[in-house]
Design a protein around this motif. Structure first.
Motif, short mmCIF file in Angstrom:
data_model
loop_
_atom_site.label_atom_id
_atom_site.label_comp_id
_atom_site.label_asym_id
_atom_site.label_seq_id
_atom_site.Cartn_x
_atom_site.Cartn_y
_atom_site.Cartn_z
N THR A 84 0.87 -1.18 0.00
CA THR A 84 0.00 0.00 0.00
C THR A 84 0.90 1.22 0.00
O THR A 84 1.74 1.37 0.90
CB THR A 84 -0.90 0.03 1.25
OG1 THR A 84 -1.69 -1.15 1.28
CG2 THR A 84 -1.81 1.24 1.23
N ASN A 85 0.77 2.06 -1.01
CA ASN A 85 1.56 3.28 -1.09
C ASN A 85 0.67 4.48 -0.81
O ASN A 85 -0.30 4.72 -1.54
CB ASN A 85 2.21 3.43 -2.47
CG ASN A 85 3.27 2.39 -2.69
OD1 ASN A 85 4.04 2.10 -1.80
ND2 ASN A 85 3.32 1.83 -3.88
N GLN A 86 1.00 5.22 0.24
CA GLN A 86 0.26 6.42 0.58
C GLN A 86 1.12 7.66 0.37
O GLN A 86 0.61 8.71 0.01
CB GLN A 86 -0.22 6.35 2.03
CG GLN A 86 -1.18 5.19 2.25
CD GLN A 86 -1.49 4.95 3.71
OE1 GLN A 86 -0.84 5.49 4.60
NE2 GLN A 86 -2.46 4.10 3.96
N LYS A 87 2.41 7.52 0.58
CA LYS A 87 3.34 8.65 0.44
C LYS A 87 4.33 8.41 -0.69
O LYS A 87 4.70 9.35 -1.39
CB LYS A 87 4.10 8.88 1.73
CG LYS A 87 3.22 9.28 2.89
CD LYS A 87 4.01 9.43 4.15
CE LYS A 87 3.08 9.71 5.33
NZ LYS A 87 3.80 9.74 6.59
N ASN A 88 4.79 7.20 -0.86
CA ASN A 88 5.78 6.90 -1.90
C ASN A 88 5.08 6.76 -3.24
O ASN A 88 4.07 6.08 -3.36
CB ASN A 88 6.51 5.59 -1.60
CG ASN A 88 7.32 5.69 -0.33
OD1 ASN A 88 7.70 6.77 0.09
ND2 ASN A 88 7.57 4.57 0.30
N ASP A 89 5.62 7.41 -4.25
CA ASP A 89 5.01 7.30 -5.57
C ASP A 89 5.96 6.78 -6.63
O ASP A 89 5.64 6.76 -7.80
CB ASP A 89 4.41 8.64 -6.00
CG ASP A 89 5.43 9.76 -6.10
OD1 ASP A 89 6.62 9.53 -5.81
OD2 ASP A 89 5.04 10.88 -6.46
N GLN A 90 7.15 6.31 -6.21
CA GLN A 90 8.10 5.80 -7.18
C GLN A 90 9.03 4.79 -6.53
O GLN A 90 9.44 4.95 -5.38
CB GLN A 90 8.93 6.95 -7.77
CG GLN A 90 9.88 6.51 -8.84
CD GLN A 90 10.51 7.70 -9.55
OE1 GLN A 90 10.10 8.83 -9.38
NE2 GLN A 90 11.52 7.43 -10.34
N SER A 91 9.37 3.74 -7.26
CA SER A 91 10.35 2.77 -6.77
C SER A 91 11.70 3.06 -7.42
O SER A 91 11.77 3.72 -8.44
CB SER A 91 9.92 1.33 -7.09
OG SER A 91 10.01 1.08 -8.48
N VAL A 92 12.75 2.54 -6.82
CA VAL A 92 14.07 2.66 -7.43
C VAL A 92 14.14 1.74 -8.64
O VAL A 92 13.41 0.75 -8.73
CB VAL A 92 15.20 2.30 -6.43
CG1 VAL A 92 15.21 3.25 -5.26
CG2 VAL A 92 15.09 0.86 -5.98
N VAL A 93 15.01 2.06 -9.58
CA VAL A 93 15.27 1.14 -10.69
C VAL A 93 16.01 -0.04 -10.09
O VAL A 93 17.01 0.13 -9.40
CB VAL A 93 16.11 1.82 -11.79
CG1 VAL A 93 16.46 0.82 -12.87
CG2 VAL A 93 15.36 3.01 -12.37
N HIS A 94 15.48 -1.24 -10.34
CA HIS A 94 16.06 -2.42 -9.71
C HIS A 94 15.80 -3.67 -10.54
O HIS A 94 14.99 -3.65 -11.46
CB HIS A 94 15.48 -2.61 -8.31
CG HIS A 94 14.02 -2.90 -8.30
ND1 HIS A 94 13.05 -1.92 -8.49
CD2 HIS A 94 13.34 -4.06 -8.16
CE1 HIS A 94 11.86 -2.47 -8.44
NE2 HIS A 94 11.99 -3.77 -8.25
N SER A 95 16.50 -4.73 -10.20
CA SER A 95 16.24 -6.05 -10.75
C SER A 95 16.38 -7.03 -9.60
O SER A 95 16.88 -6.68 -8.53
CB SER A 95 17.22 -6.40 -11.88
OG SER A 95 18.51 -6.58 -11.36
#
Length: 91
Positions: A34-45
């Motif tokens: 559940t994302n309430q504040k974060n709107d982006q993930s890091v580039v990852h694999s």
């Protein structure tokens, strides 16, 4: 194979180091984010395959190896192991 309760992560900030870790003593992990504040993930694999199914909220824009895909609620997206990707919530 052991069955675990589904873990609920709220505003989880994924790091590249966490993403590269293998799954813990299991071949299948189901998690709920559940994302309430974060709107982006890091580039990852990561070394495992990933299925993402948004069940509520907004559209998610995924950048995968230079291409962009919009994933709406109820649509499923599959990431093969070792493919670099990042997600951005569209409000």
């Amino acid at each position: 194979m052991e069955i675990e309760r589904v873990t609920h992560y709220v505003d989880n900030v994924l790091t590249q180091a966490e993403a590269r870790m293998g799954l813990r003593n299991t071949r299948l992990l189901v998690a709920w984010y559940t994302n309430q504040k974060n709107d982006q993930s890091v580039v990852h694999s990561h070394p495992y395959h990933e299925l993402v199914l948004p069940i509520g909220g907004s559209t998610v824009r995924y950048s995968i190896d230079g291409s962009v895909y919009l994933v709406h609620v109820g649509e499923l997206i599959y990431f093969p192991a070792q493919i670099y990707h990042a997600g951005i919530l569209q409000y």
